[in-house]
Design a protein around this motif. Structure first.
Motif, PDB file in Angstrom:
ATOM      1  N   ARG A 196      15.560  12.999  11.713  1.00  0.00           N
ATOM      2  CA  ARG A 196      15.563  13.419  10.310  1.00  0.00           C
ATOM      3  C   ARG A 196      16.108  12.316   9.402  1.00  0.00           C
ATOM      4  NH1 ARG A 196      14.882  18.555   8.474  1.00  0.00           N
ATOM      5  NH2 ARG A 196      14.635  20.235   9.999  1.00  0.00           N
ATOM      6  N   GLY A 197      15.674  12.372   8.104  1.00  0.00           N
ATOM      7  CA  GLY A 197      16.294  11.546   7.090  1.00  0.00           C
ATOM      8  C   GLY A 197      17.663  12.111   6.712  1.00  0.00           C
ATOM      9  N   LEU A 198      18.461  11.339   5.960  1.00  0.00           N
ATOM     10  CA  LEU A 198      19.842  11.712   5.638  1.00  0.00           C
ATOM     11  C   LEU A 198      20.091  11.664   4.132  1.00  0.00           C
ATOM     12  CD1 LEU A 198      21.724   9.611   8.359  1.00  0.00           C
ATOM     13  CD2 LEU A 198      21.027  12.001   8.513  1.00  0.00           C
ATOM     14  N   ALA A 253      31.915   6.564  -7.017  1.00  0.00           N
ATOM     15  CA  ALA A 253      31.025   7.274  -6.094  1.00  0.00           C
ATOM     16  C   ALA A 253      29.755   6.468  -5.867  1.00  0.00           C
ATOM     17  CB  ALA A 253      30.679   8.662  -6.622  1.00  0.00           C
ATOM     18  N   GLN A 254      29.169   6.669  -4.672  1.00  0.00           N
ATOM     19  CA  GLN A 254      27.901   6.026  -4.330  1.00  0.00           C
ATOM     20  C   GLN A 254      27.122   7.002  -3.441  1.00  0.00           C
ATOM     21  OE1 GLN A 254      26.716   3.129  -5.406  1.00  0.00           O
ATOM     22  NE2 GLN A 254      24.828   3.172  -4.202  1.00  0.00           N
ATOM     23  N   ALA A 255      25.854   7.283  -3.752  1.00  0.00           N
ATOM     24  CA  ALA A 255      25.031   8.204  -2.970  1.00  0.00           C
ATOM     25  C   ALA A 255      23.668   7.587  -2.739  1.00  0.00           C
ATOM     26  CB  ALA A 255      24.897   9.551  -3.685  1.00  0.00           C
ATOM     27  N   ALA A 256      22.976   8.066  -1.665  1.00  0.00           N
ATOM     28  CA  ALA A 256      21.648   7.537  -1.356  1.00  0.00           C
ATOM     29  C   ALA A 256      20.912   8.531  -0.462  1.00  0.00           C
ATOM     30  CB  ALA A 256      21.751   6.187  -0.642  1.00  0.00           C
ATOM     31  N   MET A 257      19.587   8.573  -0.595  1.00  0.00           N
ATOM     32  CA  MET A 257      18.725   9.331   0.307  1.00  0.00           C
ATOM     33  C   MET A 257      18.138   8.329   1.304  1.00  0.00           C
ATOM     34  SD  MET A 257      19.141  12.359  -0.781  1.00  0.00           S
ATOM     35  CE  MET A 257      17.860  13.248   0.083  1.00  0.00           C
ATOM     36  N   LEU A 258      18.323   8.595   2.608  1.00  0.00           N
ATOM     37  CA  LEU A 258      17.952   7.623   3.640  1.00  0.00           C
ATOM     38  C   LEU A 258      16.818   8.160   4.504  1.00  0.00           C
ATOM     39  CD1 LEU A 258      21.560   6.693   4.869  1.00  0.00           C
ATOM     40  CD2 LEU A 258      20.209   5.577   3.081  1.00  0.00           C
ATOM     41  N   PRO A 259      15.856   7.322   4.834  1.00  0.00           N
ATOM     42  CA  PRO A 259      14.828   7.746   5.807  1.00  0.00           C
ATOM     43  C   PRO A 259      15.423   7.798   7.216  1.00  0.00           C
ATOM     44  CG  PRO A 259      14.522   5.451   5.197  1.00  0.00           C
ATOM     45  CD  PRO A 259      15.631   5.966   4.309  1.00  0.00           C
ATOM     46  N   HIS A 278      16.296   6.978  11.083  1.00  0.00           N
ATOM     47  CA  HIS A 278      16.632   5.735  11.789  1.00  0.00           C
ATOM     48  C   HIS A 278      17.204   4.672  10.859  1.00  0.00           C
ATOM     49  CE1 HIS A 278      14.183   7.721  14.752  1.00  0.00           C
ATOM     50  NE2 HIS A 278      13.074   7.560  14.045  1.00  0.00           N
ATOM     51  N   THR A 279      17.925   5.096   9.811  1.00  0.00           N
ATOM     52  CA  THR A 279      18.471   4.142   8.848  1.00  0.00           C
ATOM     53  C   THR A 279      19.974   4.354   8.702  1.00  0.00           C
ATOM     54  OG1 THR A 279      16.391   4.159   7.630  1.00  0.00           O
ATOM     55  CG2 THR A 279      18.320   3.250   6.496  1.00  0.00           C
ATOM     56  N   GLY A 280      20.740   3.263   8.716  1.00  0.00           N
ATOM     57  CA  GLY A 280      22.176   3.339   8.469  1.00  0.00           C
ATOM     58  C   GLY A 280      22.496   2.940   7.036  1.00  0.00           C
ATOM     59  N   TYR A 281      23.751   3.175   6.617  1.00  0.00           N
ATOM     60  CA  TYR A 281      24.153   2.854   5.239  1.00  0.00           C
ATOM     61  C   TYR A 281      25.652   2.601   5.229  1.00  0.00           C
ATOM     62  CZ  TYR A 281      23.646   2.955   0.125  1.00  0.00           C
ATOM     63  OH  TYR A 281      23.594   2.623  -1.201  1.00  0.00           O
ATOM     64  N   ALA A 282      26.082   1.569   4.487  1.00  0.00           N
ATOM     65  CA  ALA A 282      27.501   1.224   4.437  1.00  0.00           C
ATOM     66  C   ALA A 282      27.886   0.832   3.017  1.00  0.00           C
ATOM     67  CB  ALA A 282      27.828   0.075   5.400  1.00  0.00           C
ATOM     68  N   VAL A 283      28.990   1.443   2.487  1.00  0.00           N
ATOM     69  CA  VAL A 283      29.539   1.109   1.161  1.00  0.00           C
ATOM     70  C   VAL A 283      30.978   0.659   1.382  1.00  0.00           C
ATOM     71  CG1 VAL A 283      30.074   1.903  -1.146  1.00  0.00           C
ATOM     72  CG2 VAL A 283      28.061   2.804   0.050  1.00  0.00           C
ATOM     73  N   ALA A 343      -0.583  20.474  13.313  1.00  0.00           N
ATOM     74  CA  ALA A 343      -0.148  19.614  12.205  1.00  0.00           C
ATOM     75  C   ALA A 343       0.619  18.434  12.776  1.00  0.00           C
ATOM     76  CB  ALA A 343       0.734  20.397  11.235  1.00  0.00           C
ATOM     77  N   GLN A 344       0.500  17.276  12.126  1.00  0.00           N
ATOM     78  CA  GLN A 344       1.269  16.102  12.522  1.00  0.00           C
ATOM     79  C   GLN A 344       2.742  16.334  12.212  1.00  0.00           C
ATOM     80  OE1 GLN A 344       0.249  13.505  14.078  1.00  0.00           O
ATOM     81  NE2 GLN A 344      -1.978  13.490  13.859  1.00  0.00           N
ATOM     82  N   TRP A 345       3.593  15.627  12.909  1.00  0.00           N
ATOM     83  CA  TRP A 345       5.041  15.695  12.653  1.00  0.00           C
ATOM     84  C   TRP A 345       5.327  15.271  11.211  1.00  0.00           C
ATOM     85  CZ3 TRP A 345       9.186  17.106  15.774  1.00  0.00           C
ATOM     86  CH2 TRP A 345      10.443  16.806  15.264  1.00  0.00           C
ATOM     87  N   ALA A 346       6.219  16.034  10.527  1.00  0.00           N
ATOM     88  CA  ALA A 346       6.591  15.700   9.148  1.00  0.00           C
ATOM     89  C   ALA A 346       8.043  16.054   8.918  1.00  0.00           C
ATOM     90  CB  ALA A 346       5.705  16.465   8.151  1.00  0.00           C
TER      91      ALA A 346
END
Length: 568
Positions: free
Chosen positions: A466-468, A526-532, A534-539, A389-392
């Motif tokens: 992994r995603g975050l 509050a602030q939330a997010a689902m990240l793929p 290799h992705t950063g996030y800043a609030v 199976a391919q990486w998932a």
């Protein structure tokens, strides 16, 4: 003198100098007779030694002055029975790499080109030999050719620097590189004369000429290597260079005294003089080449002096070499061969033609979790229960996928999902804004651009693949006072990933005409997010205020920041 002619006796005084005779008294019957005789020419002979051939020509007269020449004798038949390696050319003695290369030959597992001096491994042509030369010229045996991985290490010596790179795999084979070490600071304190160039080591006349200098009675040009006699410029010196370039002293110019002759040794030539320079006891000069009994490198001197001259044979040079790892050396015959390890499991051997041979490996025994028999038709492969199976990032939980072991068909590698990772942090900030006062602001205003709180995750800090799941909350604690009739709103100006600011209202005072007051409030954002991956996030949040009427003074503003990051 003419005034004395015709008288019985002349009153003129005539005195004889050195080497001159005066007879008579100056009268007509006994006139003055002045004569001069040059003594017999100085006697000179030369004596050869086993290493220097001296030749004497001339008879010591002005017409035929003495001419002493010396030539180093090279033994045409060295005692060891080999060929003489030292060469004599128009510029002096020489010994180059090309002269020494014929001293070596190749044995089993080795090939040697005496024209270039290149030594290389020789691969057996026997059927089934798995060893070959790789794309980079190194010895290569395909993976699985030996029961255990080959280990290659570099052995060091004081004269050769060996380097091993690579891991011994097909993609990254071992590369062994050797380079001769030249001492940058020789023990004698001088400069290193041996040169290392793109075609090998060299030592030429130009490198050696700087080792010599001229002493008394000699002149030396280190640029050309020419040594000449140096004639004194003192007054009265009658010695000069003759028409043939030799030293010339006119007969009788020495005042009848015997010719003075001295010899001066050099570090490489021992001169001996005997005799007094007379016909009965002529000068006799002999020269012997000096061989250093204790060379500065601490080894033995290889040059030998025999009855027929200096010699250096292969037998003397062979003792300078030793065998390192993977090699055997016979110093008696000068033969270099490959040396096979006696460790258990070594599959390298010598083939029928003397080359190195690695027999074809036995087929592996297939155990649990593998398929195939290791042949080209049925290669040995892993047999994961989940299949390929391919990486998932996520997987279902059907029966056939309960195992987390996977095989990526694009790389052929087995893999399992990376471990989950989480991080959390809490920080409380008492914003250093003083006690600012605000009147009608005409909309929300940032209290201060230098006062803020932030929740940030940087790409790849928690997981490289992994995603975050990102969650940040901000709890504000505000103390404010206001004048009677004040109307105002308190909020946070929110900025996501450095974008535009957007105000979120946290608390409001809406009734105009009220009395003055001072209170404390607590509110949260509050602030939330689902990240793929290799992705950063800043609030980032800034305290903000909107005053519609009256005056509002901020006494204190504290923010509790909570950050939680979890891999998906």
């Amino acid at each position: 003198m003419a005034a004395c002619c015709g008288v019985p006796r002349c009153s003129c005084s005539v005195i004889a100098g050195p080497g001159v005779t005066v007879d008579g008294n100056g009268s007509p019957g006994a006139p003055y007779v002045i004569s001069s005789e040059s003594g017999e020419p100085t006697a000179l002979t030369v004596t050869d030694s086993s290493t220097v051939d001296l030749t004497l020509t001339g008879d010591g007269t002005a017409a035929s002055p003495y001419d002493v020449t010396a030539a180093v004798i090279l033994d045409p038949a060295p005692p060891g029975g080999g060929s003489q390696l030292i060469q004599s050319g128009p510029d002096g003695l020489s010994l180059e790499c090309a002269d020494v290369r014929g001293c070596f030959s190749a044995g089993d597992g080795a090939a040697y080109d005496p024209a270039t001096g290149v030594i290389e491994a020789r691969v057996s042509a026997d059927a089934g030999n798995a060893m070959e030369f790789g794309a980079d010229g190194g010895l290569y045996a395909p993976a699985g050719g030996a029961a255990e991985p080959t280990v290659v290490e570099a052995g060091e010596s004081t004269t050769v620097d060996n380097t091993v790179t690579g891991t011994g795999t097909t993609a990254d084979p071992y590369v062994v590189t050797s380079s001769v070490i030249l001492d940058p600071a020789p023990p004698g304190g001088g400069s290193q004369l041996i040169q290392s160039g793109p075609d090998g080591l060299s030592l030429e006349c130009a490198d050696v000429r700087g080792c010599f200098s001229a002493g008394d009675g000699a002149a030396y040009d280190p640029a050309t290597g020419i040594i000449t006699a140096r004639v004194s410029t003192d007054a009265g010196n009658t010695t000069a260079f003759g028409s043939d370039g030799g030293l010339f002293t006119p007969a009788g110019a020495g005042g009848g005294e015997p010719t003075a002759l001295e010899v001066t040794d050099s570090p490489t030539l021992d001169l001996t003089m005997s005799g007094t320079g007379t016909a009965a006891d002529p000068y006799d000069i002999t020269g012997v080449v000096v061989l250093d009994p204790a060379p500065p490198g601490g080894g033995s001197n290889l040059l030998q002096a025999g009855p027929d001259g200096l010699f250096l044979e292969c037998e003397q040079v062979r003792g300078c070499l030793v065998a390192g790892d993977g090699a055997a050396y016979d110093s008696t015959a000068g033969e270099v061969t490959a040396r096979l390890s006696t460790d258990a499991g070594n599959r390298v051997e010598f083939g029928s033609d003397g080359g190195l041979l690695v027999p074809a490996p036995d087929l592996p025994v297939v155990g649990c979790g593998l398929t195939g028999d290791g042949t080209a038709a049925a290669p040995l492969t892993a047999n994961p229960i989940a299949g390929q199976a391919q990486w998932a990032d996520t997987w279902t939980c059907a029966d056939e996928t309960h195992s987390t072991l996977k095989c990526d068909p694009s790389t052929g590698a087995l893999w399992t999902p990376p471990e989950h990772t989480s991080a959390a942090a809490t920080i409380q900030q008492n914003h250093p804004m003083g006690t600012p006062s605000f009147t009608a602001t005409g909309g929300f205003a940032i209290v201060s651009t230098s006062v803020w709180s932030e929740g940030t995750v940087t790409a790849d800090t928690i997981s490289l693949c992994r995603g975050l799941a990102f969650s940040a909350s901000f709890i504000g604690h505000l103390e404010a006072s206001w004048t009677a009739g004040s109307v105002f709103d308190i909020g946070y100006a929110v900025q996501i990933n450095g974008g535009a600011l957007g105000v979120r209202v946290m608390h409001s005072k809406l009734q105009a005409g009220g009395i003055a007051g001072r209170e404390r409030w607590t509110f949260s954002l509050a602030q939330a997010a689902m990240l793929p991956a290799h992705t950063g996030y800043a609030v980032r949040v800034y305290p903000a205020i909107q005053v519609t009427a009256g005056t509002v003074t901020l006494q204190q503003w504290i923010t509790d920041t909570h950050l939680i990051v979890t891999t998906r």
